[in-house]
Design a protein around this motif. Structure first.
Motif, PDB file in Angstrom:
ATOM      1  N   ILE A 178       0.858  -1.183   0.000  1.00  0.00           N
ATOM      2  CA  ILE A 178       0.000   0.000   0.000  1.00  0.00           C
ATOM      3  C   ILE A 178       0.893   1.232   0.000  1.00  0.00           C
ATOM      4  O   ILE A 178       1.899   1.278   0.711  1.00  0.00           O
ATOM      5  N   VAL A 179       0.544   2.222  -0.784  1.00  0.00           N
ATOM      6  CA  VAL A 179       1.219   3.515  -0.722  1.00  0.00           C
ATOM      7  C   VAL A 179       0.242   4.539  -0.159  1.00  0.00           C
ATOM      8  O   VAL A 179      -0.951   4.526  -0.489  1.00  0.00           O
ATOM      9  N   VAL A 180       0.751   5.388   0.732  1.00  0.00           N
ATOM     10  CA  VAL A 180      -0.054   6.452   1.340  1.00  0.00           C
ATOM     11  C   VAL A 180       0.612   7.783   1.017  1.00  0.00           C
ATOM     12  O   VAL A 180       1.762   8.019   1.405  1.00  0.00           O
ATOM     13  N   VAL A 181      -0.089   8.641   0.300  1.00  0.00           N
ATOM     14  CA  VAL A 181       0.449   9.933  -0.119  1.00  0.00           C
ATOM     15  C   VAL A 181      -0.151  11.027   0.754  1.00  0.00           C
ATOM     16  O   VAL A 181      -1.374  11.204   0.800  1.00  0.00           O
ATOM     17  N   LEU A 182       0.712  11.740   1.472  1.00  0.00           N
ATOM     18  CA  LEU A 182       0.320  12.889   2.272  1.00  0.00           C
ATOM     19  C   LEU A 182       0.687  14.121   1.467  1.00  0.00           C
ATOM     20  O   LEU A 182       1.876  14.412   1.256  1.00  0.00           O
ATOM     21  N   ILE A 183      -0.296  14.872   1.011  1.00  0.00           N
ATOM     22  CA  ILE A 183      -0.047  15.912   0.015  1.00  0.00           C
ATOM     23  C   ILE A 183      -0.834  17.180   0.331  1.00  0.00           C
ATOM     24  O   ILE A 183      -1.957  17.123   0.847  1.00  0.00           O
ATOM     25  N   GLY A 184      -0.235  18.315   0.031  1.00  0.00           N
ATOM     26  CA  GLY A 184      -0.910  19.591   0.235  1.00  0.00           C
ATOM     27  C   GLY A 184      -2.082  19.753  -0.712  1.00  0.00           C
ATOM     28  O   GLY A 184      -1.930  19.605  -1.932  1.00  0.00           O
ATOM     29  N   GLU A 185      -3.247  20.041  -0.155  1.00  0.00           N
ATOM     30  CA  GLU A 185      -4.446  20.190  -0.977  1.00  0.00           C
ATOM     31  C   GLU A 185      -4.534  21.599  -1.552  1.00  0.00           C
ATOM     32  O   GLU A 185      -3.872  22.532  -1.094  1.00  0.00           O
ATOM     33  N   ARG A 186      -5.400  21.741  -2.536  1.00  0.00           N
ATOM     34  CA  ARG A 186      -5.636  23.050  -3.133  1.00  0.00           C
ATOM     35  C   ARG A 186      -6.078  24.029  -2.035  1.00  0.00           C
ATOM     36  O   ARG A 186      -7.079  23.782  -1.344  1.00  0.00           O
ATOM     37  N   LEU A 189      -9.782  29.928   0.879  1.00  0.00           N
ATOM     38  CA  LEU A 189      -9.662  31.218   1.555  1.00  0.00           C
ATOM     39  C   LEU A 189      -9.771  31.105   3.068  1.00  0.00           C
ATOM     40  O   LEU A 189      -9.650  32.100   3.766  1.00  0.00           O
ATOM     41  N   SER A 190     -10.007  29.897   3.582  1.00  0.00           N
ATOM     42  CA  SER A 190      -9.973  29.707   5.037  1.00  0.00           C
ATOM     43  C   SER A 190      -8.993  28.614   5.434  1.00  0.00           C
ATOM     44  O   SER A 190      -8.825  28.344   6.618  1.00  0.00           O
ATOM     45  N   SER A 191      -8.331  27.970   4.460  1.00  0.00           N
ATOM     46  CA  SER A 191      -7.439  26.858   4.791  1.00  0.00           C
ATOM     47  C   SER A 191      -6.302  26.762   3.775  1.00  0.00           C
ATOM     48  O   SER A 191      -6.373  25.939   2.852  1.00  0.00           O
ATOM     49  N   PRO A 192      -5.253  27.567   3.931  1.00  0.00           N
ATOM     50  CA  PRO A 192      -4.126  27.476   3.001  1.00  0.00           C
ATOM     51  C   PRO A 192      -3.203  26.300   3.280  1.00  0.00           C
ATOM     52  O   PRO A 192      -2.264  26.065   2.513  1.00  0.00           O
ATOM     53  N   ASP A 193      -3.438  25.560   4.371  1.00  0.00           N
ATOM     54  CA  ASP A 193      -2.502  24.493   4.757  1.00  0.00           C
ATOM     55  C   ASP A 193      -3.234  23.184   5.054  1.00  0.00           C
ATOM     56  O   ASP A 193      -2.917  22.484   6.008  1.00  0.00           O
ATOM     57  N   SER A 194      -4.185  22.834   4.218  1.00  0.00           N
ATOM     58  CA  SER A 194      -4.948  21.602   4.412  1.00  0.00           C
ATOM     59  C   SER A 194      -4.208  20.426   3.781  1.00  0.00           C
ATOM     60  O   SER A 194      -3.796  20.485   2.617  1.00  0.00           O
ATOM     61  N   LEU A 195      -4.060  19.344   4.548  1.00  0.00           N
ATOM     62  CA  LEU A 195      -3.349  18.158   4.084  1.00  0.00           C
ATOM     63  C   LEU A 195      -4.339  17.080   3.661  1.00  0.00           C
ATOM     64  O   LEU A 195      -5.290  16.781   4.375  1.00  0.00           O
ATOM     65  N   GLY A 196      -4.106  16.500   2.488  1.00  0.00           N
ATOM     66  CA  GLY A 196      -4.897  15.367   2.034  1.00  0.00           C
ATOM     67  C   GLY A 196      -4.093  14.085   2.164  1.00  0.00           C
ATOM     68  O   GLY A 196      -2.861  14.085   2.026  1.00  0.00           O
ATOM     69  N   VAL A 197      -4.778  12.975   2.445  1.00  0.00           N
ATOM     70  CA  VAL A 197      -4.128  11.672   2.594  1.00  0.00           C
ATOM     71  C   VAL A 197      -4.805  10.703   1.621  1.00  0.00           C
ATOM     72  O   VAL A 197      -6.014  10.478   1.706  1.00  0.00           O
ATOM     73  N   ILE A 215      -8.568  10.927   2.655  1.00  0.00           N
ATOM     74  CA  ILE A 215      -8.928  11.598   3.909  1.00  0.00           C
ATOM     75  C   ILE A 215      -8.524  13.051   3.724  1.00  0.00           C
ATOM     76  O   ILE A 215      -7.362  13.347   3.432  1.00  0.00           O
ATOM     77  N   SER A 216      -9.456  13.960   3.897  1.00  0.00           N
ATOM     78  CA  SER A 216      -9.217  15.358   3.531  1.00  0.00           C
ATOM     79  C   SER A 216      -9.199  16.287   4.745  1.00  0.00           C
ATOM     80  O   SER A 216      -9.675  15.946   5.823  1.00  0.00           O
ATOM     81  N   ASN A 217      -8.589  17.453   4.537  1.00  0.00           N
ATOM     82  CA  ASN A 217      -8.617  18.562   5.505  1.00  0.00           C
ATOM     83  C   ASN A 217      -7.964  18.190   6.836  1.00  0.00           C
ATOM     84  O   ASN A 217      -8.481  18.497   7.906  1.00  0.00           O
ATOM     85  N   VAL A 218      -6.822  17.515   6.776  1.00  0.00           N
ATOM     86  CA  VAL A 218      -6.097  17.160   7.997  1.00  0.00           C
ATOM     87  C   VAL A 218      -5.305  18.376   8.471  1.00  0.00           C
ATOM     88  O   VAL A 218      -4.382  18.834   7.795  1.00  0.00           O
ATOM     89  N   ARG A 219      -5.668  18.901   9.601  1.00  0.00           N
ATOM     90  CA  ARG A 219      -5.016  20.040  10.245  1.00  0.00           C
ATOM     91  C   ARG A 219      -5.734  20.276  11.562  1.00  0.00           C
ATOM     92  O   ARG A 219      -6.881  19.830  11.745  1.00  0.00           O
ATOM     93  N   PRO A 220      -5.102  20.935  12.515  1.00  0.00           N
ATOM     94  CA  PRO A 220      -5.756  21.124  13.818  1.00  0.00           C
ATOM     95  C   PRO A 220      -7.114  21.804  13.729  1.00  0.00           C
ATOM     96  O   PRO A 220      -8.025  21.499  14.509  1.00  0.00           O
ATOM     97  N   GLU A 221      -7.279  22.731  12.771  1.00  0.00           N
ATOM     98  CA  GLU A 221      -8.556  23.432  12.637  1.00  0.00           C
ATOM     99  C   GLU A 221      -9.580  22.651  11.829  1.00  0.00           C
ATOM    100  O   GLU A 221     -10.738  23.073  11.736  1.00  0.00           O
ATOM    101  N   GLY A 222      -9.182  21.530  11.247  1.00  0.00           N
ATOM    102  CA  GLY A 222     -10.092  20.702  10.460  1.00  0.00           C
ATOM    103  C   GLY A 222     -10.240  19.335  11.085  1.00  0.00           C
ATOM    104  O   GLY A 222     -10.863  19.187  12.141  1.00  0.00           O
ATOM    105  N   LEU A 223      -9.661  18.309  10.444  1.00  0.00           N
ATOM    106  CA  LEU A 223      -9.648  16.957  11.005  1.00  0.00           C
ATOM    107  C   LEU A 223      -8.363  16.799  11.808  1.00  0.00           C
ATOM    108  O   LEU A 223      -7.280  16.765  11.227  1.00  0.00           O
ATOM    109  N   PRO A 224      -8.445  16.711  13.148  1.00  0.00           N
ATOM    110  CA  PRO A 224      -7.233  16.652  13.982  1.00  0.00           C
ATOM    111  C   PRO A 224      -6.403  15.410  13.684  1.00  0.00           C
ATOM    112  O   PRO A 224      -6.884  14.417  13.133  1.00  0.00           O
TER     113      PRO A 224
END
Length: 268
Positions: A178-186, A189-197, A215-224
């Motif tokens: 299995i490969v898991v890609v942790l990548i910066g999402e587009r 205007l409220s989330s410049p640093d959202s991580l997608g998995v 799995i989308s919007n990984v960040r403390p203000e989104g999905l912890p």
């Protein structure tokens, strides 16, 4: 004469108060901003311009590869480096296809890496927000590592000018189950640093987006981080059990958040 001892909290609400005001604490959406004549007040206008600038910066900011390698190695991970076929950011943004395949040097480097295959290979990629990869990838990986005792984890590959599908070629070369890609999402205007998995079972070049889970919007203000790690562990276990990822693998992890977490992947 006015009562100077009156409690300001007892003052009547201003006549121009909006019923939306009480809802603003529940969302980052731009609601109940008020107005100055026919325009926005200065404060929300400046905040909008700042958010727009942060989103633009997130797209163009280069990934600090050396710092990311150092942080991953300090956390106890082996690392490898990889680049897509996009030679620079301008080509990356204009030619998404180049971001989906490795350049020749990276292909040779990964092919020559000693190893007999891994259960999981993690890829940390800049994507459309290097901020996200820099800020959130290491904390999430640290939480995952403690849950994967006995699992053969490959070196973490730090990928530049990368799209999600770049992980397919990386996983194939490293013979990952299995490969898991942790990548910066587009950025928004409220989330410049959202991580997608994104995870893909039996990765290989040519896999479609329908064959992977997100799995989308990984960040403390989104999905912890802890919740994201729980979801990712659930999907990894289910992917091994069903021998697939994608539209046929449903994320039912929310119903299990209060249950005991499984700590290892089942055998192949």
């Amino acid at each position: 004469m006015a009562d100077t001892d009156a409690d300001p909290k007892d003052a009547p609400a201003p006549s121009n108060a909006s019923p939306w005001d009480a809802l603003r604490r529940f969302t980052n959406a731009r609601i109940a901003l008020g107005r100055a004549g026919s325009s926005l007040p200065t404060a929300p206008l400046l905040a909008f311009n700042l958010s727009h600038a942060q989103a633009r910066d997130a797209v163009h900011q280069p990934l600090d590869v050396d710092a990311l390698h150092a942080a991953l190695q300090e956390a106890g991970f082996d690392t490898l480096d990889a680049e897509s076929a996009a030679p620079d950011r301008d080509h990356y943004l204009r030619r998404p296809d180049l971001g989906r395949k490795l350049n020749d040097e990276s292909t040779a480097r990964l092919r020559d890496h000693e190893g007999k295959g891994f259960d999981v290979v993690f890829v940390v990629a800049d994507g459309l927000s290097a901020y996200a990869a820099t800020r959130h990838a290491v904390p999430l990986l640290q939480r995952m590592r403690s849950k994967l005792d006995g699992v053969r984890i490959g070196p973490v590959v730090v990928a530049r000018q990368a799209r999600v599908a770049l992980g397919d070629g990386i996983g194939e070369l490293l013979r990952a189950r299995i490969v898991v890609v942790l990548i910066g999402e587009r950025p928004g205007l409220s989330s410049p640093d959202s991580l997608g998995v994104y995870l893909t079972y039996e990765p290989r070049a040519g896999r479609s987006d329908a064959e992977r889970n997100c799995i989308s919007n990984v960040r403390p203000e989104g999905l912890p981080y802890d919740a994201a790690a729980f979801k990712l562990l659930y999907l990894l276990n289910e992917a091994v059990r069903l021998k697939l990822t994608g539209v046929s693998l449903k994320d039912d992890s929310d119903a299990l958040l209060s249950a005991s977490e499984r700590t290892t992947l089942p055998p192949a």
